[in-house]
Design a protein around this motif. Sequence first.
Motif, PDB file in Angstrom:
ATOM      1  N   ILE A   3     -14.620  17.114 -16.867  1.00  0.00           N
ATOM      2  CA  ILE A   3     -15.815  16.331 -16.534  1.00  0.00           C
ATOM      3  C   ILE A   3     -15.600  15.736 -15.146  1.00  0.00           C
ATOM      4  CG2 ILE A   3     -17.094  14.229 -17.095  1.00  0.00           C
ATOM      5  CD1 ILE A   3     -16.562  14.842 -20.061  1.00  0.00           C
ATOM      6  N   CYS A   8     -20.414  11.899 -13.887  1.00  0.00           N
ATOM      7  CA  CYS A   8     -20.589  11.431 -15.268  1.00  0.00           C
ATOM      8  C   CYS A   8     -21.019   9.966 -15.306  1.00  0.00           C
ATOM      9  CB  CYS A   8     -19.273  11.615 -16.018  1.00  0.00           C
ATOM     10  SG  CYS A   8     -19.331  10.990 -17.708  1.00  0.00           S
ATOM     11  N   THR A   9     -22.041   9.682 -16.127  1.00  0.00           N
ATOM     12  CA  THR A   9     -22.541   8.309 -16.298  1.00  0.00           C
ATOM     13  C   THR A   9     -22.119   7.734 -17.653  1.00  0.00           C
ATOM     14  OG1 THR A   9     -24.592   9.171 -17.210  1.00  0.00           O
ATOM     15  CG2 THR A   9     -24.551   8.743 -14.822  1.00  0.00           C
ATOM     16  N   SER A  10     -21.263   8.475 -18.368  1.00  0.00           N
ATOM     17  CA  SER A  10     -20.794   8.055 -19.702  1.00  0.00           C
ATOM     18  C   SER A  10     -21.957   7.794 -20.657  1.00  0.00           C
ATOM     19  CB  SER A  10     -19.886   6.823 -19.607  1.00  0.00           C
ATOM     20  OG  SER A  10     -18.570   7.215 -19.328  1.00  0.00           O
ATOM     21  N   CYS A  11     -22.910   8.703 -20.641  1.00  0.00           N
ATOM     22  CA  CYS A  11     -24.026   8.584 -21.597  1.00  0.00           C
ATOM     23  C   CYS A  11     -23.588   8.998 -23.002  1.00  0.00           C
ATOM     24  CB  CYS A  11     -25.207   9.432 -21.136  1.00  0.00           C
ATOM     25  SG  CYS A  11     -24.932  11.220 -21.304  1.00  0.00           S
ATOM     26  N   LEU A  12     -22.475   9.706 -23.097  1.00  0.00           N
ATOM     27  CA  LEU A  12     -21.836  10.134 -24.356  1.00  0.00           C
ATOM     28  C   LEU A  12     -22.596  11.246 -25.087  1.00  0.00           C
ATOM     29  CD1 LEU A  12     -20.686   6.662 -25.781  1.00  0.00           C
ATOM     30  CD2 LEU A  12     -19.636   8.076 -24.011  1.00  0.00           C
ATOM     31  N   SER A  13     -23.604  11.814 -24.462  1.00  0.00           N
ATOM     32  CA  SER A  13     -24.411  12.854 -25.127  1.00  0.00           C
ATOM     33  C   SER A  13     -23.597  14.090 -25.489  1.00  0.00           C
ATOM     34  CB  SER A  13     -25.567  13.284 -24.221  1.00  0.00           C
ATOM     35  OG  SER A  13     -26.393  12.199 -23.942  1.00  0.00           O
ATOM     36  N   CYS A  14     -22.553  14.385 -24.721  1.00  0.00           N
ATOM     37  CA  CYS A  14     -21.808  15.630 -24.949  1.00  0.00           C
ATOM     38  C   CYS A  14     -20.829  15.526 -26.114  1.00  0.00           C
ATOM     39  CB  CYS A  14     -21.055  16.019 -23.683  1.00  0.00           C
ATOM     40  SG  CYS A  14     -19.966  14.710 -23.052  1.00  0.00           S
ATOM     41  N   THR A  30     -15.760   8.837 -19.470  1.00  0.00           N
ATOM     42  CA  THR A  30     -15.690   9.899 -20.468  1.00  0.00           C
ATOM     43  C   THR A  30     -14.837  11.043 -19.920  1.00  0.00           C
ATOM     44  OG1 THR A  30     -17.881   9.280 -21.209  1.00  0.00           O
ATOM     45  CG2 THR A  30     -17.065  11.419 -21.923  1.00  0.00           C
ATOM     46  N   CYS A  49     -25.683  17.879 -20.782  1.00  0.00           N
ATOM     47  CA  CYS A  49     -25.322  16.874 -19.776  1.00  0.00           C
ATOM     48  C   CYS A  49     -26.435  16.739 -18.735  1.00  0.00           C
ATOM     49  CB  CYS A  49     -24.012  17.245 -19.080  1.00  0.00           C
ATOM     50  SG  CYS A  49     -23.564  16.047 -17.809  1.00  0.00           S
ATOM     51  N   PRO A  50     -27.024  15.569 -18.630  1.00  0.00           N
ATOM     52  CA  PRO A  50     -28.127  15.388 -17.664  1.00  0.00           C
ATOM     53  C   PRO A  50     -27.641  15.382 -16.220  1.00  0.00           C
ATOM     54  CG  PRO A  50     -27.614  13.294 -18.750  1.00  0.00           C
ATOM     55  CD  PRO A  50     -26.777  14.341 -19.408  1.00  0.00           C
ATOM     56  N   GLU A  51     -26.334  15.209 -16.050  1.00  0.00           N
ATOM     57  CA  GLU A  51     -25.790  15.118 -14.684  1.00  0.00           C
ATOM     58  C   GLU A  51     -25.088  16.407 -14.252  1.00  0.00           C
ATOM     59  OE1 GLU A  51     -26.675  12.435 -13.266  1.00  0.00           O
ATOM     60  OE2 GLU A  51     -27.325  11.435 -15.110  1.00  0.00           O
ATOM     61  N   ALA A  53     -22.274  17.413 -15.153  1.00  0.00           N
ATOM     62  CA  ALA A  53     -20.920  16.949 -14.792  1.00  0.00           C
ATOM     63  C   ALA A  53     -19.820  17.777 -15.455  1.00  0.00           C
ATOM     64  CB  ALA A  53     -20.764  15.484 -15.205  1.00  0.00           C
ATOM     65  N   ILE A  54     -20.187  18.618 -16.426  1.00  0.00           N
ATOM     66  CA  ILE A  54     -19.163  19.381 -17.167  1.00  0.00           C
ATOM     67  C   ILE A  54     -18.957  20.736 -16.491  1.00  0.00           C
ATOM     68  CG2 ILE A  54     -18.555  20.335 -19.415  1.00  0.00           C
ATOM     69  CD1 ILE A  54     -20.507  18.302 -20.666  1.00  0.00           C
TER      70      ILE A  54
HETATM   71  S1  SF4 Z   1     -23.174  14.328 -21.159  1.00  0.00           S
HETATM   72 FE1  SF4 Z   1     -22.498  14.376 -19.007  1.00  0.00          FE
HETATM   73  S2  SF4 Z   1     -22.914  12.339 -18.221  1.00  0.00           S
HETATM   74 FE2  SF4 Z   1     -22.987  12.199 -20.455  1.00  0.00          FE
HETATM   75  S3  SF4 Z   1     -20.885  11.607 -21.034  1.00  0.00           S
HETATM   76 FE3  SF4 Z   1     -20.989  13.838 -21.135  1.00  0.00          FE
HETATM   77  S4  SF4 Z   1     -20.279  14.497 -19.098  1.00  0.00           S
HETATM   78 FE4  SF4 Z   1     -20.798  12.330 -18.911  1.00  0.00          FE
END
Ligand code: SF4
Length: 239
Positions: A3, A8-14, A30, A49-51, A53-54
């Motif tokens: 990541i 990453c904004t640490s939205c925790l969606s993943c 995260t 991931c909305p960003e 980032a992965i």
């Molecule tokens: S979905 Fe993307 S932005 Fe959200 S915690 Fe996971 S890596 Fe970070």
Amino acid sequence: MKIDPDKCTSCLSCIPYCPMNCIAEGDDGTAIDEDECVDCGVCRNVEVCPEEAIYMPAEAFEYPRAIRMQFSDPSVQHPNLKAWGRGTEEAKTNDVTGKFGKGDYGMLFEFGRPGTGARFREIEKITTAICAMGIDILEDNPISGLIADKTTGTIRPEFRDEKILSAILEIRIDDSQLAAVVDKVIPLLDDVDTVVSVGLVSRFDDNDELPVIGALRSLGITPRPNAKINVGLGRPIVE
Ligand code: SF4
Ligand code: SF4
């Protein structure tokens, strides 16, 4: 998999999408536990991931780490066998492949599942026992290419600590070897640090019977018969 902390904004969606439960929120945001990650690609491929980032880092494609994605991501090909994912035709498709003839048994040891995975050092506990009995690991089985010494069944050392989602070890045995395998190999599964499913594939005999079921019961095994017909996969290549 990694990541990018700058995105990453640490939205925790993943987090819920990881079958190995190795994405977690820590003090620094995260992150993915790289040692537990099997590079299956799910967290990235679901595009949650909305960003964006992965990402799969370059080292995931390098030797020996690349073995993780080859066994864990069904869209990745084993370079030598040109097979996909766990990479075996599996005895379960025997009605199409005809891989095991009358009098043969296809035996499968399936190591790991989502949630647990498996390391090759655990699989080695069984490959060494099988090779010590003079039974070959089938050449078209992806684990075969990781064996350092086919007489001992040892796994090449650089792969022993690599972790994968699952792998299927396939062997061919006959009636004369069944009791020895049950006696010498099955008890070793208690010491294998992951879940293991054992399968045995047999053709019906000329009387439309499956005598192996009675043979297994007499050896103290209670089999759960399971027919699998791969309708639509293609024409059988043997009768
Ligand atoms: S979905 Fe993307 S932005 Fe959200 S915690 Fe996971 S890596 Fe970070
Ligand atoms: S690649 Fe697979 S195992 Fe690794 S973090 Fe993503 S979902 Fe989890």
